[in-house]
Design a protein around this motif. Structure first.
Motif, PDB file in Angstrom:
ATOM      1  N   SER A  75       0.829  -1.207   0.000  1.00  0.00           N
ATOM      2  CA  SER A  75       0.000   0.000   0.000  1.00  0.00           C
ATOM      3  C   SER A  75       0.862   1.256   0.000  1.00  0.00           C
ATOM      4  CB  SER A  75      -0.943   0.002   1.199  1.00  0.00           C
ATOM      5  OG  SER A  75      -1.793  -1.116   1.134  1.00  0.00           O
ATOM      6  N   ASP A 111      -5.026   0.513   4.321  1.00  0.00           N
ATOM      7  CA  ASP A 111      -4.864   0.959   2.941  1.00  0.00           C
ATOM      8  C   ASP A 111      -5.422   2.363   2.776  1.00  0.00           C
ATOM      9  OD1 ASP A 111      -3.690  -1.299   2.029  1.00  0.00           O
ATOM     10  OD2 ASP A 111      -5.537  -2.247   1.362  1.00  0.00           O
ATOM     11  N   GLU A 160      -3.607  -3.837  -6.312  1.00  0.00           N
ATOM     12  CA  GLU A 160      -2.804  -4.315  -5.189  1.00  0.00           C
ATOM     13  C   GLU A 160      -3.452  -5.537  -4.593  1.00  0.00           C
ATOM     14  OE1 GLU A 160      -2.421  -1.626  -1.800  1.00  0.00           O
ATOM     15  OE2 GLU A 160      -2.055  -3.368  -0.533  1.00  0.00           O
TER      16      GLU A 160
HETATM   17 MG   LIG Z   1      -1.942  -3.116   1.846  1.00  0.00          MG
END
Ligand SMILES: [Mg+2]
Ligand SMILES: Nc1nc2c(ncn2[C@@H]2O[C@H](COP(=O)(O)OP(=O)(O)OP(=O)(O)O)[C@@H](O)[C@H]2O)c(=O)[nH]1
Length: 325
Positions: A75, A111, A160
């Protein structure tokens, strides 16, 4: 299902494509992703409509998958990379897929906190997605959400995903470029070999280069990669060192991504990869549609035919003909 819905979907795609500066744009993107997330699989009329409305516009975005073990810095790296890409004027969509969300809980919040610096930038769209029903893998709606962002005109779509099993292999299947992130102090050498990440990375980045052991991880990874043989003209995955926290090496990461994208285009690998991906997708949809056809009014035609074959009433070839005929 109605004509009204079709019009709504077309309007949403149009609004999404208006881009930054148009207040309804991000809302339309969000709505489209929600539509594909809520769609009930292959039979969903909405999903079909969204995909049909987007199809003239897809294929422009560079789809980048970023994967690595929990806590490796995905992140932080994503956020730093977004900043880097924004500096070169690119519009960036981010999908943070959290395959472990039913168990971990905190990751999505983390995140969100790490991405706040981009919250007010209209050139950036960030979305967290849980992956319902796919233990350790990506959500089935991830490829559709990528399509939404691509069709909406984002130059880069960053996905991600935590590498906890199948998900890193799956993201490699979806992305044009796969970045595998490692960090010192996580038993990486053996982990790397185990998880099969040596096959999936187009780029490797050893994060937390400010910490002891980063140079060793980099060396070990390089020598492991050197063991594999690659055909002439094949892409050689670079192994970079970055410190996402201070954004050291992020310019090099952005440059390496650009270079890989250029290689994909020049070598023809981009077309080949995307065709292979489309092939798998078509096959999966077709098989799902066939399966749905077999299940008629609560009874499974395949089960019935299987009983007939097992009982010697029918041979398997005749049964298969009957199934697809
Ligand atoms: Mg992450
Ligand atoms: N020392 C150091 N710490 C870092 C660096 N990058 C990230 N971290 C720290 O590592 C921790 C994990 O970072 P994240 O970016 O949340 O990692 P992640 O891979 O997204 O984690 P999950 O999503 O939970 O799998 C945080 O405490 C970060 O502050 C770095 O370059 N150096």
């Amino acid at each position: 299902m109605s004509a009204r819905r079709s019009i709504e979907v077309v309007d949403l795609v149009e609004a999404a494509r208006e881009g930054p500066g148009h207040p309804g744009s991000a809302r339309a993107v969000a709505r489209l992703i929600s539509l594909v997330e809520d769609a009930s699989g292959v039979a969903s009329q909405t999903l079909r409509e969204v995909m049909a409305a987007l199809s003239p516009y897809v294929g422009h975005a560079h789809v980048i998958g970023l994967t690595g073990a929990p806590g490796v810095g995905k992140s932080t790296t994503t956020s730093a990379l977004v900043r880097e890409l924004r500096q070169s004027g690119k519009r960036v969509g981010v999908l943070a897929v959290d395959p472990s969300s039913p168990f971990s809980g905190g990751a999505l919040l983390g995140d969100r906190i790490r991405m706040t610096e981009h919250a007010s930038d209209p050139g950036v769209y960030i979305r967290s997605m849980a992956s319902r029903g796919h233990l350790g893998g990506l959500s089935w709606s991830t490829p559709q959400a990528i399509r939404v962002l691509d069709g909406a005109g984002f130059d880069v779509v960053l996905v991600e995903t935590v590498g906890v099993g199948q998900s890193e292999v799956e993201i490699a299947g979806l992305a044009d470029t796969t970045v595998v992130l490692l960090a010192p102090g996580m038993g990486d050498g053996i982990q790397a070999a185990k998880a099969g990440i040596l096959e999936i990375g187009d780029l490797y980045a050893v994060n937390k280069a400010d910490r002891d052991g980063a140079a060793k991880v980099r060396r070990d990874l390089r020598s492991m990669l050197a063991l594999g043989t690659r055909p002439e003209g094949a892409w050689r995955p670079p192994v970079l060192a970055i410190t996402a926290q201070s954004r050291d090496g992020l310019d090099e990461l952005a440059a390496a991504l650009e270079k890989h994208r250029a290689w994909l285009e020049e070598s023809g690998a981009l077309t080949a990869r995307r065709a292979r991906r489309a092939r798998e997708e078509i096959e999966a949809i077709a098989v799902a549609a066939l399966r749905a056809r077999w299940q008629v009014q609560g009874s499974d035609r395949l089960d019935e035919l299987a009983a007939a074959v097992a009982g010697g009433v029918l041979d398997p070839y005749a049964a298969a003909d009957e199934l697809i005929g």
